[in-house]
Design a protein around this motif. Structure first.
Motif, PDB file in Angstrom:
ATOM      1  N   UNK A  30       5.976   0.864   2.701  1.00  0.00           N
ATOM      2  CA  UNK A  30       5.372  -0.296   2.033  1.00  0.00           C
ATOM      3  C   UNK A  30       3.949  -0.589   2.499  1.00  0.00           C
ATOM      4  N   UNK A  31       3.672  -0.428   3.792  1.00  0.00           N
ATOM      5  CA  UNK A  31       2.357  -0.775   4.332  1.00  0.00           C
ATOM      6  C   UNK A  31       1.364   0.384   4.293  1.00  0.00           C
ATOM      7  N   UNK A  32       1.800   1.524   3.777  1.00  0.00           N
ATOM      8  CA  UNK A  32       0.943   2.709   3.825  1.00  0.00           C
ATOM      9  C   UNK A  32       0.597   3.235   2.437  1.00  0.00           C
ATOM     10  N   UNK A  33       1.595   3.290   1.564  1.00  0.00           N
ATOM     11  CA  UNK A  33       1.390   3.882   0.246  1.00  0.00           C
ATOM     12  C   UNK A  33       2.214   3.118  -0.782  1.00  0.00           C
ATOM     13  N   UNK A  34       1.662   2.957  -1.971  1.00  0.00           N
ATOM     14  CA  UNK A  34       2.347   2.210  -3.022  1.00  0.00           C
ATOM     15  C   UNK A  34       3.447   3.053  -3.657  1.00  0.00           C
ATOM     16  N   UNK A  35       4.528   2.390  -4.067  1.00  0.00           N
ATOM     17  CA  UNK A  35       5.633   3.108  -4.705  1.00  0.00           C
ATOM     18  C   UNK A  35       5.242   3.689  -6.056  1.00  0.00           C
ATOM     19  N   UNK A  36       4.093   3.267  -6.576  1.00  0.00           N
ATOM     20  CA  UNK A  36       3.611   3.851  -7.824  1.00  0.00           C
ATOM     21  C   UNK A  36       3.133   5.281  -7.658  1.00  0.00           C
ATOM     22  N   UNK A  37       2.948   5.718  -6.413  1.00  0.00           N
ATOM     23  CA  UNK A  37       2.575   7.115  -6.146  1.00  0.00           C
ATOM     24  C   UNK A  37       3.851   7.953  -6.186  1.00  0.00           C
ATOM     25  N   UNK A  38       4.166   8.490  -7.345  1.00  0.00           N
ATOM     26  CA  UNK A  38       5.443   9.185  -7.497  1.00  0.00           C
ATOM     27  C   UNK A  38       5.318  10.525  -8.214  1.00  0.00           C
ATOM     28  N   UNK A  39       4.149  11.126  -8.154  1.00  0.00           N
ATOM     29  CA  UNK A  39       4.019  12.504  -8.601  1.00  0.00           C
ATOM     30  C   UNK A  39       4.413  13.427  -7.443  1.00  0.00           C
ATOM     31  N   UNK A  91      -1.502   3.760  12.606  1.00  0.00           N
ATOM     32  CA  UNK A  91      -0.398   2.830  12.871  1.00  0.00           C
ATOM     33  C   UNK A  91       0.488   3.327  14.009  1.00  0.00           C
ATOM     34  N   UNK A  92       0.695   4.659  14.061  1.00  0.00           N
ATOM     35  CA  UNK A  92       1.559   5.268  15.082  1.00  0.00           C
ATOM     36  C   UNK A  92       0.736   6.306  15.853  1.00  0.00           C
ATOM     37  N   UNK A  93       0.045   5.892  16.905  1.00  0.00           N
ATOM     38  CA  UNK A  93      -0.842   6.801  17.647  1.00  0.00           C
ATOM     39  C   UNK A  93      -0.138   8.022  18.232  1.00  0.00           C
ATOM     40  N   UNK A  94       1.180   7.924  18.434  1.00  0.00           N
ATOM     41  CA  UNK A  94       1.913   9.058  19.004  1.00  0.00           C
ATOM     42  C   UNK A  94       2.246  10.124  17.965  1.00  0.00           C
ATOM     43  N   UNK A  95       1.935   9.872  16.697  1.00  0.00           N
ATOM     44  CA  UNK A  95       2.224  10.856  15.646  1.00  0.00           C
ATOM     45  C   UNK A  95       1.354  12.093  15.840  1.00  0.00           C
ATOM     46  N   UNK A  96       2.008  13.238  15.917  1.00  0.00           N
ATOM     47  CA  UNK A  96       1.324  14.520  16.143  1.00  0.00           C
ATOM     48  C   UNK A  96       1.638  15.410  14.938  1.00  0.00           C
ATOM     49  N   UNK A  97       0.827  15.287  13.895  1.00  0.00           N
ATOM     50  CA  UNK A  97       1.130  15.907  12.602  1.00  0.00           C
ATOM     51  C   UNK A  97       0.135  17.015  12.296  1.00  0.00           C
ATOM     52  N   UNK A  98       0.654  18.153  11.849  1.00  0.00           N
ATOM     53  CA  UNK A  98      -0.217  19.255  11.450  1.00  0.00           C
ATOM     54  C   UNK A  98       0.131  19.677  10.022  1.00  0.00           C
TER      55      UNK A  98
END
Length: 455
Positions: A331-340, A386-393
């Protein structure tokens, strides 16, 4: 006249009722556990099906040969795998049919069937019927009908598949006897298949009993007491699950001493059904389709709750999050209208993984899938804020991307993960109960509710 100017639609052979008895339907593999169970369901309904397992350069080469290279990578692989199978000489080309899914949404996967028709025409296989697997009535095949009872049984198979995948991934990295978890998965696929043959395993009581036994059996596999790097896998649905699509990503992560969490297909199914209901509510549409979608959603929620309840009640494995919880996370990051494509649910899965302790994430991005580059790679910075510990590649998958480069990028992510683990996650001691033999004949250390494999 070249084949580019031929009316491809008119050239396609329809799969008829008469073909059902003698024709073998080839299904491109995506998730081996789930599709093996789907195969059992289809066979119960009288279809002869085979899951394609062919891999290698020939698959990619056939895809590049018959599919334009600006189309998305999953389409190239799926069509290439089918044509490679037809070229193998393994099948009677007069008694074989192909099946391919259509989502019916904005994703180009809805057009795979038209690309496949054109590819078959060019390859000289225009006599082979193509079946569209969709719930929106996009294509008609008199010999293949998706009835509500069949859909429900496929959803039950999906439920079992999600549970088996969830538990296998949490046990496999720690198993003392290598292959124990895979062998147990095979046992359950065969056992459930035998139940399906006798129209068993579909009732609520039977599902709950099977899920309970599945959880308990995985809890009795002997495991090492050690801590490993926890890695989540998200992305476009095909490369997220398909070994062919992601170059055996799960096997690579296991070899790198990681525990894997892959969100189940159930969440994507619920996301798809939810989108269709919202569209009808806002823009109008068939009341019958709205009622059918609502009924499917009701069953999906029930099956999802069964999985979560069984995992929580009979073990201390990490259960999946509910669909409603996923919606709240985005909810706080992306709108539910993004559904492609995978839409907001991909972003929500990344947040969910971080909050569950799988903060190291591989986001699989196939070439040509613009929506998932937006909701996947495009959301990484926001999630990290929002989550500094996120380690995403984010890892790109396409015909020109080498496996070595992909794995090197993942290794860089894992090196950061190991540094973070040493700083923030000191090793915890735990005890293991006595060795015993369960009702399935599986010997091992029983992991009680006070323990979790690998903690």
């Amino acid at each position: 006249m070249t084949t580019d100017h031929i009316n491809i639609e008119d050239s396609n052979v329809v799969f008829t009722k008469e073909m059902k008895k003698d024709y073998t339907i080839l299904i491109p593999d995506m998730s081996s556990i789930h599709f093996s169970l789907f195969k059992n369901v289809f066979e119960q309904y009288g279809y002869k099906v085979e899951i394609l397992k062919n891999e290698g350069f020939s698959v990619v080469n056939e895809g590049l040969k018959y599919v334009h290279n600006d189309i998305c990578y999953p389409a190239l692989l799926v069509i290439g795998q089918m044509i490679d199978a037809l070229n193998s000489g393994k099948y009677d080309l007069n008694k074989v049919a192909l099946i391919i899914s259509q989502t019916g949404g904005g994703c180009r996967a809805s057009n795979y069937i038209h690309l496949l028709k054109k590819a078959l025409k060019k390859a000289g296989y225009s006599n082979i019927p193509i079946i569209s697997f969709n719930v929106k009535g996009l294509e008609k095949n008199s010999g293949f009908k998706l009835t509500l009872p069949l859909i429900n049984k496929l959803l039950v198979a999906l439920t079992y598949g999600d549970m088996l995948m969830l538990l296998k991934n949490q046990v496999k990295p720690y198993e003392i006897s290598k292959g124990s978890s895979e062998n147990l998965v095979d046992f359950w696929i065969n056992h459930l298949g035998r139940q399906f043959e006798h129209d068993k395993g579909y009732k609520i009581k039977e599902i709950n009993r099977n899920l309970e036994r599945i959880v308990k059996s995985f809890g009795e596999i002997p495991v090492f007491n050690e801590k490993k790097i926890k890695v989540g896998i998200v992305g476009e649905i095909y490369v997220k699950y398909s070994k062919l699509g992601n170059n055996h990503l799960e096997d690579f992560l296991i070899s790198e001493d990681c525990e894997i969490m892959v969100p189940g297909i159930m969440g994507f199914a619920m996301y798809t059904v939810d989108n269709s209901m919202v569209d009808i509510d806002i823009y109008g549409g068939s009341k019958i389709k709205r009622t059918s979608a609502s009924l499917i959603m009701k069953y999906l929620r029930m099956y999802e709750n069964m999985i979560i309840r069984a995992v929580k009640k009979y073990s201390n494995f990490t259960p999946p999050s509910s669909f409603e919880h996923l919606k709240s996370l985005s909810a706080d990051i992306i709108n539910e209208g993004c559904k492609m494509g995978e839409g907001w649910v991909l972003t929500a899965e990344m947040v969910d993984l971080v909050k569950m302790g799988y903060e190291n994430i591989v986001c699989t991005q196939p070439f040509g899938c613009l929506p998932n580059h937006i909701v996947g790679k495009g959301m990484i910075r926001k999630i990290r804020d929002i989550y500094p510990n996120a380690n995403i590649v984010p890892i790109d998958y396409d015909p020109g991307a080498t496996k070595v480069n992909q794995e090197n990028r993942i290794k860089l992510m894992l090196s950061v993960a190991r540094e973070n683990q040493e700083l923030n996650n000191p090793t915890k001691d735990c005890e293991v109960a006595d060795i015993k033999e369960d009702s399935l004949g599986v010997k091992g250390y029983k992991i009680g509710k006070h323990l979790k494999a690998g903690n």
